[in-house]
Design a protein around this motif. Sequence first.
Motif, PDB file in Angstrom:
ATOM      1  N   TYR A  28     -69.314  68.460 -18.371  1.00  0.00           N
ATOM      2  CA  TYR A  28     -68.318  69.306 -17.711  1.00  0.00           C
ATOM      3  C   TYR A  28     -68.414  70.715 -18.273  1.00  0.00           C
ATOM      4  N   HIS A  29     -67.655  71.626 -17.667  1.00  0.00           N
ATOM      5  CA  HIS A  29     -67.644  72.983 -18.214  1.00  0.00           C
ATOM      6  C   HIS A  29     -66.244  73.566 -18.112  1.00  0.00           C
ATOM      7  N   GLU A  30     -65.997  74.595 -18.889  1.00  0.00           N
ATOM      8  CA  GLU A  30     -64.752  75.364 -18.761  1.00  0.00           C
ATOM      9  C   GLU A  30     -65.099  76.842 -18.818  1.00  0.00           C
ATOM     10  N   LEU A  78     -82.914  84.393 -21.724  1.00  0.00           N
ATOM     11  CA  LEU A  78     -81.794  84.827 -20.895  1.00  0.00           C
ATOM     12  C   LEU A  78     -82.081  84.424 -19.464  1.00  0.00           C
ATOM     13  N   ARG A  79     -81.067  84.526 -18.615  1.00  0.00           N
ATOM     14  CA  ARG A  79     -81.313  84.259 -17.206  1.00  0.00           C
ATOM     15  C   ARG A  79     -80.489  85.210 -16.345  1.00  0.00           C
ATOM     16  N   PHE A  80     -80.825  85.229 -15.060  1.00  0.00           N
ATOM     17  CA  PHE A  80     -80.071  86.000 -14.091  1.00  0.00           C
ATOM     18  C   PHE A  80     -79.452  85.029 -13.088  1.00  0.00           C
ATOM     19  N   THR A  81     -78.322  85.398 -12.519  1.00  0.00           N
ATOM     20  CA  THR A  81     -77.724  84.575 -11.471  1.00  0.00           C
ATOM     21  C   THR A  81     -78.214  85.064 -10.117  1.00  0.00           C
ATOM     22  N   SER A  82     -77.884  84.296  -9.086  1.00  0.00           N
ATOM     23  CA  SER A  82     -78.304  84.677  -7.743  1.00  0.00           C
ATOM     24  C   SER A  82     -77.604  85.950  -7.283  1.00  0.00           C
ATOM     25  N   ARG A  83     -76.579  86.385  -8.014  1.00  0.00           N
ATOM     26  CA  ARG A  83     -75.907  87.641  -7.658  1.00  0.00           C
ATOM     27  C   ARG A  83     -76.170  88.725  -8.686  1.00  0.00           C
ATOM     28  N   TYR A  84     -77.337  88.711  -9.287  1.00  0.00           N
ATOM     29  CA  TYR A  84     -77.812  89.790 -10.177  1.00  0.00           C
ATOM     30  C   TYR A  84     -77.096  89.878 -11.508  1.00  0.00           C
ATOM     31  N   ALA A 158     -58.760  82.861  -4.965  1.00  0.00           N
ATOM     32  CA  ALA A 158     -60.052  82.179  -5.081  1.00  0.00           C
ATOM     33  C   ALA A 158     -61.060  83.279  -5.360  1.00  0.00           C
ATOM     34  N   TYR A 159     -62.338  82.921  -5.522  1.00  0.00           N
ATOM     35  CA  TYR A 159     -63.268  84.016  -5.776  1.00  0.00           C
ATOM     36  C   TYR A 159     -63.587  84.762  -4.484  1.00  0.00           C
ATOM     37  N   VAL A 160     -63.994  86.008  -4.644  1.00  0.00           N
ATOM     38  CA  VAL A 160     -64.283  86.874  -3.504  1.00  0.00           C
ATOM     39  C   VAL A 160     -65.708  87.398  -3.654  1.00  0.00           C
ATOM     40  N   ARG A 161     -66.528  87.100  -2.638  1.00  0.00           N
ATOM     41  CA  ARG A 161     -67.924  87.540  -2.679  1.00  0.00           C
ATOM     42  C   ARG A 161     -68.100  88.696  -1.718  1.00  0.00           C
ATOM     43  N   ILE A 162     -68.610  89.800  -2.238  1.00  0.00           N
ATOM     44  CA  ILE A 162     -68.824  90.990  -1.418  1.00  0.00           C
ATOM     45  C   ILE A 162     -70.318  91.219  -1.268  1.00  0.00           C
TER      46      ILE A 162
ATOM     47  N   GLY B 161     -83.846  78.366  -5.873  1.00  0.00           N
ATOM     48  CA  GLY B 161     -82.934  77.252  -6.083  1.00  0.00           C
ATOM     49  C   GLY B 161     -81.880  77.658  -7.098  1.00  0.00           C
ATOM     50  N   CYS B 162     -80.766  76.963  -7.115  1.00  0.00           N
ATOM     51  CA  CYS B 162     -79.689  77.286  -8.047  1.00  0.00           C
ATOM     52  C   CYS B 162     -80.054  76.826  -9.459  1.00  0.00           C
ATOM     53  N   VAL B 163     -79.210  77.133 -10.395  1.00  0.00           N
ATOM     54  CA  VAL B 163     -79.465  76.824 -11.807  1.00  0.00           C
ATOM     55  C   VAL B 163     -79.553  75.308 -12.055  1.00  0.00           C
ATOM     56  N   GLY B 164     -78.877  74.547 -11.208  1.00  0.00           N
ATOM     57  CA  GLY B 164     -79.062  73.096 -11.159  1.00  0.00           C
ATOM     58  C   GLY B 164     -78.904  72.377 -12.481  1.00  0.00           C
ATOM     59  N   ALA B 166     -80.288  72.453 -15.163  1.00  0.00           N
ATOM     60  CA  ALA B 166     -80.433  73.204 -16.410  1.00  0.00           C
ATOM     61  C   ALA B 166     -79.071  73.532 -17.012  1.00  0.00           C
ATOM     62  N   ARG B 167     -78.087  73.781 -16.166  1.00  0.00           N
ATOM     63  CA  ARG B 167     -76.792  74.131 -16.735  1.00  0.00           C
ATOM     64  C   ARG B 167     -75.626  73.824 -15.808  1.00  0.00           C
ATOM     65  N   CYS B 168     -75.771  72.811 -14.961  1.00  0.00           N
ATOM     66  CA  CYS B 168     -74.639  72.536 -14.095  1.00  0.00           C
ATOM     67  C   CYS B 168     -74.487  71.032 -13.940  1.00  0.00           C
ATOM     68  N   PRO B 207     -72.927  70.804  -2.714  1.00  0.00           N
ATOM     69  CA  PRO B 207     -72.382  71.536  -1.562  1.00  0.00           C
ATOM     70  C   PRO B 207     -71.680  72.860  -1.897  1.00  0.00           C
ATOM     71  N   ASN B 208     -71.521  73.221  -3.172  1.00  0.00           N
ATOM     72  CA  ASN B 208     -71.043  74.572  -3.478  1.00  0.00           C
ATOM     73  C   ASN B 208     -72.065  75.616  -3.037  1.00  0.00           C
ATOM     74  N   ASP B 209     -73.303  75.224  -2.991  1.00  0.00           N
ATOM     75  CA  ASP B 209     -74.384  76.049  -2.433  1.00  0.00           C
ATOM     76  C   ASP B 209     -74.441  77.445  -3.053  1.00  0.00           C
ATOM     77  N   CYS B 210     -74.696  77.481  -4.344  1.00  0.00           N
ATOM     78  CA  CYS B 210     -74.710  78.754  -5.077  1.00  0.00           C
ATOM     79  C   CYS B 210     -75.833  79.702  -4.678  1.00  0.00           C
ATOM     80  N   VAL B 211     -76.867  79.243  -4.000  1.00  0.00           N
ATOM     81  CA  VAL B 211     -77.874  80.206  -3.539  1.00  0.00           C
ATOM     82  C   VAL B 211     -77.726  80.498  -2.042  1.00  0.00           C
ATOM     83  N   ILE B 281     -63.443  68.413  -7.174  1.00  0.00           N
ATOM     84  CA  ILE B 281     -64.310  68.375  -8.361  1.00  0.00           C
ATOM     85  C   ILE B 281     -64.348  69.754  -9.019  1.00  0.00           C
ATOM     86  N   ASN B 282     -64.473  70.792  -8.192  1.00  0.00           N
ATOM     87  CA  ASN B 282     -64.487  72.159  -8.727  1.00  0.00           C
ATOM     88  C   ASN B 282     -63.236  72.469  -9.532  1.00  0.00           C
ATOM     89  N   LYS B 283     -62.117  71.938  -9.072  1.00  0.00           N
ATOM     90  CA  LYS B 283     -60.854  72.299  -9.713  1.00  0.00           C
ATOM     91  C   LYS B 283     -60.579  71.470 -10.960  1.00  0.00           C
TER      92      LYS B 283
HETATM   93  C1  HEM Z   1     -66.598  77.597 -12.751  1.00  0.00           C
HETATM   94  C2  HEM Z   1     -67.500  76.729 -12.475  1.00  0.00           C
HETATM   95  C3  HEM Z   1     -68.770  77.156 -11.816  1.00  0.00           C
HETATM   96  C4  HEM Z   1     -69.950  77.344 -12.387  1.00  0.00           C
HETATM   97  C5  HEM Z   1     -70.323  77.169 -13.820  1.00  0.00           C
HETATM   98  C6  HEM Z   1     -70.813  77.787 -11.358  1.00  0.00           C
HETATM   99  C7  HEM Z   1     -72.099  78.140 -11.537  1.00  0.00           C
HETATM  100  C8  HEM Z   1     -72.630  79.118 -10.745  1.00  0.00           C
HETATM  101  C9  HEM Z   1     -73.780  79.804 -11.095  1.00  0.00           C
HETATM  102  C10 HEM Z   1     -74.570  79.598 -12.366  1.00  0.00           C
HETATM  103  C11 HEM Z   1     -74.040  80.642 -10.073  1.00  0.00           C
HETATM  104  C12 HEM Z   1     -75.247  81.483  -9.962  1.00  0.00           C
HETATM  105  C13 HEM Z   1     -76.219  80.525  -9.396  1.00  0.00           C
HETATM  106  C14 HEM Z   1     -77.594  80.865  -9.672  1.00  0.00           C
HETATM  107  O1  HEM Z   1     -77.904  82.038  -9.901  1.00  0.00           O
HETATM  108  O2  HEM Z   1     -78.417  79.953  -9.669  1.00  0.00           O
HETATM  109  C15 HEM Z   1     -73.028  80.490  -9.096  1.00  0.00           C
HETATM  110  C16 HEM Z   1     -72.961  81.143  -7.905  1.00  0.00           C
HETATM  111  C17 HEM Z   1     -72.230  80.607  -6.854  1.00  0.00           C
HETATM  112  N1  HEM Z   1     -71.255  79.667  -6.952  1.00  0.00           N
HETATM  113 FE1  HEM Z   1     -70.759  78.734  -8.553  1.00  0.00          FE
HETATM  114  N2  HEM Z   1     -70.178  77.813 -10.180  1.00  0.00           N
HETATM  115  C18 HEM Z   1     -68.912  77.439 -10.435  1.00  0.00           C
HETATM  116  C19 HEM Z   1     -67.923  77.299  -9.536  1.00  0.00           C
HETATM  117  C20 HEM Z   1     -68.181  77.421  -8.213  1.00  0.00           C
HETATM  118  C21 HEM Z   1     -67.299  76.949  -7.227  1.00  0.00           C
HETATM  119  C22 HEM Z   1     -66.000  76.266  -7.509  1.00  0.00           C
HETATM  120  C23 HEM Z   1     -67.870  77.254  -6.041  1.00  0.00           C
HETATM  121  C24 HEM Z   1     -67.411  76.953  -4.656  1.00  0.00           C
HETATM  122  C25 HEM Z   1     -66.248  76.452  -4.370  1.00  0.00           C
HETATM  123  C26 HEM Z   1     -69.078  77.956  -6.312  1.00  0.00           C
HETATM  124  C27 HEM Z   1     -69.904  78.493  -5.371  1.00  0.00           C
HETATM  125  C28 HEM Z   1     -70.841  79.380  -5.705  1.00  0.00           C
HETATM  126  C29 HEM Z   1     -71.538  80.143  -4.740  1.00  0.00           C
HETATM  127  C30 HEM Z   1     -71.358  80.126  -3.243  1.00  0.00           C
HETATM  128  C31 HEM Z   1     -72.427  80.908  -5.459  1.00  0.00           C
HETATM  129  C32 HEM Z   1     -73.430  81.773  -4.868  1.00  0.00           C
HETATM  130  C33 HEM Z   1     -73.258  83.128  -5.075  1.00  0.00           C
HETATM  131  C34 HEM Z   1     -74.201  83.829  -4.209  1.00  0.00           C
HETATM  132  O3  HEM Z   1     -73.847  84.111  -3.067  1.00  0.00           O
HETATM  133  O4  HEM Z   1     -75.302  84.123  -4.686  1.00  0.00           O
HETATM  134  N3  HEM Z   1     -69.238  78.018  -7.644  1.00  0.00           N
HETATM  135  N4  HEM Z   1     -72.170  79.549  -9.542  1.00  0.00           N
END
Ligand code: HEM
Lengths: 354, 388
Positions: A28-30, A78-84, A158-162, B161-164, B166-168, B207-211, B281-283
């Motif tokens: 899990y994470h916090e 280090l790493r980068f996220t999908s949002r730089y 909730a979070y806001v993506r721009i 691909g997302c971080v998967g 490795a850290r999620c 399904p959070n679909d981070c990428v 799950i997210n919450k």
């Molecule tokens: C707090 C816990 C969370 C962690 C640790 C987490 C992890 C991440 C990470 C690491 C990224 C960057 C992904 C990457 O670069 O590979 C990311 C982006 C993202 N996360 Fe999460 N996530 C969390 C919560 C959530 C939740 C709750 C949602 C949806 C309900 C979500 C949806 C997304 C989306 C849509 C992106 C993509 C951003 C983009 O448009 O590039 N994440 N998250």
Amino acid sequence: MARTDIGPPNYRDMLPEIIKRNYGKWKYHEIIRPGVLKHVAENGEELYSVRVGSPRLVSVDFIRDICEIADKYCDGHLRFTSRYNIEFLTDKKENVDRIIEEVQKLGLPVGGTGNCVTNVVHTQGWIHCHSAATDASGIVKAIMDELYDYFVSMTLPAYVRIAVACCINMCGAVHCSDLAVVGVHTKPPKIDHEKVSALCEIPTTIQSCPTGAIRRHPDPNIKSVIVREDLCMYCGNCFTVCPAMPLADPEGDGVAIYAGGKVSNARKPPMFSRMIVPYLPNNPPRWPEVVDVIKRVLEVYAKNARKHERMGEWIERIGWEKFFKLTGIPFTEHHIDDFTHAVETFRTTTQFKW
Amino acid sequence: MEGETPLLDELEKGRWPSFVKEIKRAAKKNKAALDLLKVQELSYKDKITHWKHGGIVGVTGYGGGVIGRYCDQPEKFPEVAMFHTLRVNPPAGWFYKTDALRKICDIWEKYGSGMTNFHGSTGDIILLGTKTENLQPCFDELTEAGFDLGGSGSALRTISGCVGPARCEWAMIDTLDITYNLTMEFQDEIHRPRWPYKFKIKISGCPNDCVAAIARADFTVIGTWRDSIRIDQEAVRDYVEKGFDIESVVKKCPTEAISWDREKGVLNFVAEDCTRCMHCINKMPKALRPGLDRGATILVGGKAPIVKGAYLSWVIVPFMKMEPPYMEVKELLRKIWDWWDENGRTRERLAELIERLGLKQFLRDIGLPAVPQIVYRPRSNPYVFLRR
Ligand code: HEM
Ligand code: HEM
Ligand code: SF4
Ligand code: SF4
Ligand code: SF4
Ligand code: SF4
């Protein structure tokens, strides 16, 4: 002889040891504070990630600066996220504060986690693209200067993506963002007939137009095309295939603003962003009118949405008619779709709000 | 440099880190970066771009990976008269060792403007601006350092691909391994454009679909599960005891699959009603975890608006196991590419082709079964082409 097709480096060689040990075994994470994640593995090991905002358009010395921090505190990873955003990863809790201190010395913000405004996905703009109707980096900077506090905190429903795209090619997930700024041209292409015959393939150019606005030049001696201006919606598709038809125009170019899109499947399915402002003129260097709309919508959302509700979920619940009322943004005929999927947006019920 | 760029200087102010400072930093060492700064200032003044359509430039053996770029005022800005860009394929998940990053910096300082994007919106490392004659030597040194170019043009674009894992904790599939494995398998498709248009693959672990795969990829892989969410009731109670507002979470479950029994202190859950949206799950990550029968949902067709409007990806395979060497997904990709190549018009993305020929035809030609998970609801009109 140069090697080809070697592909990218193997990611396994890039992972920190703690991640190699716990790959696929996170429990899990916090978010222990804005910008700092703690991931706990099945075996109890803890990984700390410090998330840091970046302007994305950076010099090699910027990369060297962050490498130095990673060498000091993260065993050179280090790493980068999908949002730089940049993430510094460490298994030593005591390093977290030191990393934060060092990145703040560089003038970089720590945040971008949880219910925040995270970094703005954006495109190239005037810095690099021929197609741009506006700049991207400049608008992003102007917006984030104003929304900085939302990056470093987690106070939104909730979070806001721009996202910002500098033309409607939209090299970014602009069409599914909570808030999006998109560069738009508003004048039809200016055709240079001599250059068309020299540079462009006429059938391809005609075919490129999604609305069928491009016709052969009526004078058969001129090997060029004309544009029926009443059919043109300034998409720039023709310019992509024929460089002799530029649309860019200092007075006509500007931006449109969209709202309510999402990608994640949480709760409501993914949604497209919808147009809220059809046009604002380019006003560099700070685009104050654009920043004002973004900030206003964000604040109305922050005040009115329920907990966990993304921008689009909130708007769908209260209704778009209410959204326009609350934000004071005028609704115009241009908000009514007349493109390919238009009829899906027409109201087919007597239910609506006043 | 001081005072020559009054409009851009304005963007050095403010709290968010400034790209103008970055260009100026590069400009101290590099003439092209200095001209870039001046061109940008001119654009801010003129409110128009000063870049022209790219010509065809590249490196030997490749049809893509380099974007040709020329300034429309070469006499005034000779250093950026040519200002081509290289797309460099990053390691999966954007993980780096600093020595690898430093090598890229050194190479780019030697051959280019010293300006970069970390990263582009598709995920490549973008090396912004160099001259034609520098492309090949720069590429040669990049490959020496273990890096290769990404995709551009009508080719397979750099896969992300997302971080998967490795850290999620929510990764249902090994996004990094799938990204890397497919990237290595399809090097030819990435480097040598030969299709009607671009093609993107993105892989999210859940399904959070981070990428943003569902919005941005022609071929979307999203991790999911077939059994039940795992609930640690003790941990749920712990959340509640610490003042967590569980009602507000439960209320937003789209399927009413969960409910909170306050009397008994139990989170009731009906697995077969859950559509795995990730919300609960997210919450409550400490109490709720995804199931164990894991795989992916495959969707196709997501894209930005150009040409016929934007599309979100459509489900075509509700569940597929994702185990190395990922033969099933590779085979499916090859079938789809052949179909698209055969039937697609120039600049027609997969979604547009499917819309033109019909999803029914697509499924039939690819050999996928029609199942209800593919649609929200069946058709409402009687116009069935029984013989087609
Ligand atoms: C707090 C816990 C969370 C962690 C640790 C987490 C992890 C991440 C990470 C690491 C990224 C960057 C992904 C990457 O670069 O590979 C990311 C982006 C993202 N996360 Fe999460 N996530 C969390 C919560 C959530 C939740 C709750 C949602 C949806 C309900 C979500 C949806 C997304 C989306 C849509 C992106 C993509 C951003 C983009 O448009 O590039 N994440 N998250
Ligand atoms: C020559 C001018 C252009 C430049 C400088 C440019 C620049 C870029 C860059 C740097 C990226 C990110 C690439 C990566 O990370 O690999 C990108 C992605 C993209 N570009 Fe462009 N682009 C240009 C023209 C176009 C055109 C003409 C179109 C459409 C017709 C287009 C549509 C896109 C899309 C849809 C993406 C991907 C977004 C995603 O992955 O979700 N671009 N562009
Ligand atoms: S969004 Fe348009 S103007 Fe901006 S980089 Fe992409 S193609 Fe160029
Ligand atoms: S800008 Fe778009 S609509 Fe106008 S002529 Fe060109 S392709 Fe057609
Ligand atoms: S998509 Fe899911 S598995 Fe991947 S990083 Fe995001 S939350 Fe984790
Ligand atoms: S994952 Fe979504 S659908 Fe399933 S129980 Fe949780 S909130 Fe409900």
